[in-house]
Design a protein around this motif. Structure first.
Motif, PDB file in Angstrom:
ATOM      1  N   UNK A 152       0.838  -1.189   0.000  1.00 41.72           N
ATOM      2  CA  UNK A 152       0.000   0.000   0.000  1.00 41.72           C
ATOM      3  C   UNK A 152       0.881   1.250   0.000  1.00 41.72           C
ATOM      4  N   UNK A 153       0.415   2.357  -0.557  1.00 37.77           N
ATOM      5  CA  UNK A 153       1.182   3.602  -0.486  1.00 37.77           C
ATOM      6  C   UNK A 153       1.538   3.945   0.957  1.00 37.77           C
ATOM      7  N   UNK A 154       2.842   4.166   1.227  1.00 40.27           N
ATOM      8  CA  UNK A 154       3.393   4.452   2.561  1.00 40.27           C
ATOM      9  C   UNK A 154       3.354   3.248   3.483  1.00 40.27           C
ATOM     10  N   UNK A 155       3.134   2.059   2.934  1.00 38.09           N
ATOM     11  CA  UNK A 155       2.989   0.869   3.763  1.00 38.09           C
ATOM     12  C   UNK A 155       4.240   0.044   3.953  1.00 38.09           C
ATOM     13  N   UNK A 156       5.378   0.472   3.366  1.00 34.08           N
ATOM     14  CA  UNK A 156       6.608  -0.301   3.500  1.00 34.08           C
ATOM     15  C   UNK A 156       7.818   0.620   3.406  1.00 34.08           C
ATOM     16  N   UNK A 157       8.971   0.113   3.780  1.00 36.01           N
ATOM     17  CA  UNK A 157      10.191   0.900   3.793  1.00 36.01           C
ATOM     18  C   UNK A 157      10.525   1.418   2.390  1.00 36.01           C
ATOM     19  N   UNK A 158      10.852   2.697   2.324  1.00 34.95           N
ATOM     20  CA  UNK A 158      11.171   3.315   1.046  1.00 34.95           C
ATOM     21  C   UNK A 158       9.970   3.810   0.269  1.00 34.95           C
ATOM     22  N   UNK A 159       8.773   3.629   0.849  1.00 38.35           N
ATOM     23  CA  UNK A 159       7.526   4.042   0.189  1.00 38.35           C
ATOM     24  C   UNK A 159       7.003   5.303   0.883  1.00 38.35           C
ATOM     25  N   UNK A 160       7.072   6.444   0.167  1.00 39.85           N
ATOM     26  CA  UNK A 160       6.681   7.722   0.774  1.00 39.85           C
ATOM     27  C   UNK A 160       5.544   8.381  -0.009  1.00 39.85           C
ATOM     28  N   UNK A 161       4.570   7.601  -0.424  1.00 40.95           N
ATOM     29  CA  UNK A 161       3.542   8.125  -1.327  1.00 40.95           C
ATOM     30  C   UNK A 161       2.365   8.802  -0.624  1.00 40.95           C
ATOM     31  N   UNK A 162       2.402   8.949   0.684  1.00 44.66           N
ATOM     32  CA  UNK A 162       1.279   9.534   1.418  1.00 44.66           C
ATOM     33  C   UNK A 162       0.462   8.462   2.114  1.00 44.66           C
ATOM     34  N   UNK A 163      -0.164   8.823   3.223  1.00 42.86           N
ATOM     35  CA  UNK A 163      -0.896   7.851   4.038  1.00 42.86           C
ATOM     36  C   UNK A 163      -2.084   7.248   3.296  1.00 42.86           C
ATOM     37  N   UNK A 164      -2.353   5.973   3.607  1.00 45.08           N
ATOM     38  CA  UNK A 164      -3.501   5.249   3.045  1.00 45.08           C
ATOM     39  C   UNK A 164      -4.272   4.614   4.196  1.00 45.08           C
ATOM     40  N   UNK A 165      -5.591   4.787   4.198  1.00 45.48           N
ATOM     41  CA  UNK A 165      -6.439   4.225   5.267  1.00 45.48           C
ATOM     42  C   UNK A 165      -7.596   3.468   4.625  1.00 45.48           C
ATOM     43  N   UNK A 166      -7.740   2.196   4.997  1.00 50.57           N
ATOM     44  CA  UNK A 166      -8.767   1.334   4.423  1.00 50.57           C
ATOM     45  C   UNK A 166      -9.659   0.749   5.510  1.00 50.57           C
ATOM     46  N   UNK A 167     -10.924   0.581   5.182  1.00 49.01           N
ATOM     47  CA  UNK A 167     -11.901  -0.105   6.030  1.00 49.01           C
ATOM     48  C   UNK A 167     -11.954  -1.555   5.547  1.00 49.01           C
ATOM     49  N   UNK A 179     -11.145  -5.565   1.520  1.00 54.08           N
ATOM     50  CA  UNK A 179     -11.380  -4.124   1.633  1.00 54.08           C
ATOM     51  C   UNK A 179     -12.845  -3.796   1.370  1.00 54.08           C
ATOM     52  N   UNK A 180     -13.492  -3.225   2.377  1.00 54.10           N
ATOM     53  CA  UNK A 180     -14.868  -2.756   2.233  1.00 54.10           C
ATOM     54  C   UNK A 180     -14.917  -1.372   1.595  1.00 54.10           C
ATOM     55  N   UNK A 181     -14.021  -0.492   2.062  1.00 50.59           N
ATOM     56  CA  UNK A 181     -14.117   0.915   1.665  1.00 50.59           C
ATOM     57  C   UNK A 181     -12.761   1.583   1.848  1.00 50.59           C
ATOM     58  N   UNK A 182     -12.639   2.807   1.359  1.00 53.38           N
ATOM     59  CA  UNK A 182     -11.390   3.565   1.466  1.00 53.38           C
ATOM     60  C   UNK A 182     -11.681   4.937   2.062  1.00 53.38           C
ATOM     61  N   UNK A 183     -10.867   5.336   3.036  1.00 56.32           N
ATOM     62  CA  UNK A 183     -10.979   6.660   3.637  1.00 56.32           C
ATOM     63  C   UNK A 183      -9.930   7.616   3.064  1.00 56.32           C
ATOM     64  N   UNK A 184      -8.761   7.050   2.755  1.00 58.17           N
ATOM     65  CA  UNK A 184      -7.667   7.868   2.251  1.00 58.17           C
ATOM     66  C   UNK A 184      -6.756   7.000   1.403  1.00 58.17           C
ATOM     67  N   UNK A 185      -6.228   7.591   0.331  1.00 62.29           N
ATOM     68  CA  UNK A 185      -5.309   6.838  -0.533  1.00 62.29           C
ATOM     69  C   UNK A 185      -4.154   7.756  -0.937  1.00 62.29           C
ATOM     70  N   UNK A 186      -2.940   7.342  -0.574  1.00 62.84           N
ATOM     71  CA  UNK A 186      -1.726   8.089  -0.928  1.00 62.84           C
ATOM     72  C   UNK A 186      -1.852   9.574  -0.572  1.00 62.84           C
ATOM     73  N   UNK A 187      -2.401   9.842   0.608  1.00 63.32           N
ATOM     74  CA  UNK A 187      -2.532  11.209   1.088  1.00 63.32           C
ATOM     75  C   UNK A 187      -3.777  11.941   0.635  1.00 63.32           C
ATOM     76  N   UNK A 188      -4.554  11.332  -0.246  1.00 54.48           N
ATOM     77  CA  UNK A 188      -5.762  11.990  -0.740  1.00 54.48           C
ATOM     78  C   UNK A 188      -6.967  11.546   0.086  1.00 54.48           C
TER      79      UNK A 188
END
Length: 334
Positions: A152-167, A179-188
């Motif tokens: 996932x974006x920002x989910x591993x070392x060297x990955x700085x694409x912005x926070x991602x939050x999933x339901x 995955x039911x839904x998405x709250x945030x993807x790569x900082x968006x």
């Protein structure tokens, strides 16, 4: 099967005339409103949402919205709920962020035009947050359950694409997140986007990152978005339900716990809402007149089940009894 689908096309959704006045979700899904109350609240929420968007558009026209900076600190704290138990790590930033459904006690007036259906697998609800080169899993209370590396974006070392939050739903037997839904993807932030757009966004992003669907050295657990169905095409859903089990493209599926129904225009908002409905598979003949479902689903029906309305009333009584016992025990200790 063709005969089944023909029958379904004739009577896939009831007109509401026959509508009635243990899952891991049962204790925090569902309140039991009346039919009229549920429909009125849907209409009120959608009207308020429309006004809110119009005001927000006028207010923010020509302005840049300030986003959360990468260096912002999270509010984390230790809690020790019992002296003999291990300390638990809580994050205030991830407490009470999940959206929950109500029982779909009747067919909404705009059901075929404006609703989507999401078959939901058996498992535990989880908020998955990819941030600061780690992937963390939280309960609805914000209690940290796991930490690992993912694609996932920002989910591993060297990955700085912005926070991602999933339901998500975590199924222990399959060792997989659904995955039911998405709250945030790569900082968006996507919480203000309509459900139909959020589901489309998830599908397109996961298509771009196929490694998310498998366990590998950079992705400890498979993470897979659930397939959704337009309620104007319930024949497709009925076909899937008849071919038990459903939810995953993988050979080992956790099976369906129930079905979530989302209004296409609704945003992602924490708490309970009548714009997300919930039914058990064995309730489909009663509420949606979908009678051709796999017999395995019907085996899950409680022996004392009569109607959804009665089931809601019984649940309320059980909850009241539980609170009475809890208060009594508390008074005895004091």
């Amino acid at each position: 099967m063709e005969e089944i689908l023909e029958k379904l096309s004739e009577n896939s959704v009831s007109d509401g005339s026959n509508s009635p006045n243990s899952s891991q979700f049962s204790h925090y899904y569902k309140s039991g409103p009346t039919v009229n109350d549920q429909q009125k609240r849907r209409e009120t929420i959608l009207k308020d949402l429309k006004k809110k968007r119009e005001l927000s558009f006028d207010k923010n026209r020509g302005h840049i919205v300030k986003e959360k900076q990468e260096g912002d600190e999270e509010s984390m704290e230790w809690k020790n709920t019992h002296s003999t138990k291990k300390k638990k790590w809580y994050s205030k930033d991830y407490q009470n962020k999940l959206m929950f459904s109500e029982w779909l006690i009747e067919v909404p007036e705009d059901f075929q035009e404006n609703w989507l259906c999401l078959p939901c697998p058996k498992g535990h609800r989880a908020l998955v947050a990819a941030t600061k080169e780690n992937t963390e899993v939280y309960t609805k209370y914000g209690c940290l359950q796991a930490r690992f590396q993912s694609c996932l974006p920002s989910g591993s070392r060297g990955n700085f694409d912005g926070d991602t939050i999933l339901d998500c739903i975590w199924n222990f037997a399959c060792k997989q997140y659904y995955v039911l839904d998405v709250l945030q993807w790569a900082g968006r932030d996507l919480t203000e986007c309509e459900a139909q757009f959020r589901f489309f966004w998830l599908k397109s992003k996961f298509d771009e990152l196929p490694k998310l669907r498998t366990a590998n050295e950079h992705n400890k657990y498979p993470i897979e978005p659930l397939q959704y169905y337009d309620c104007s095409r319930l024949n497709d859903l009925a076909r899937e339900l008849y071919e038990f089990p459903v939810t995953s493209s993988q050979t080992s599926s956790p099976g369906v716990d129930g079905l979530l129904f989302y209004h296409k225009e609704y945003i992602y908002e924490a708490g309970f809402t009548p714009l997300v409905g919930w039914l058990k598979p064995y309730m489909l003949p009663e509420i949606l007149s979908i009678t051709w479902i796999h017999p395995e689903y019907l085996k899950e029906k409680p022996h004392d089940y009569t109607t959804l309305a009665d089931h809601i009333d019984d649940s309320k009584k059980q909850k009241r009894n539980w609170w009475s016992v809890k208060r009594f025990n508390s008074n005895e200790k004091s």
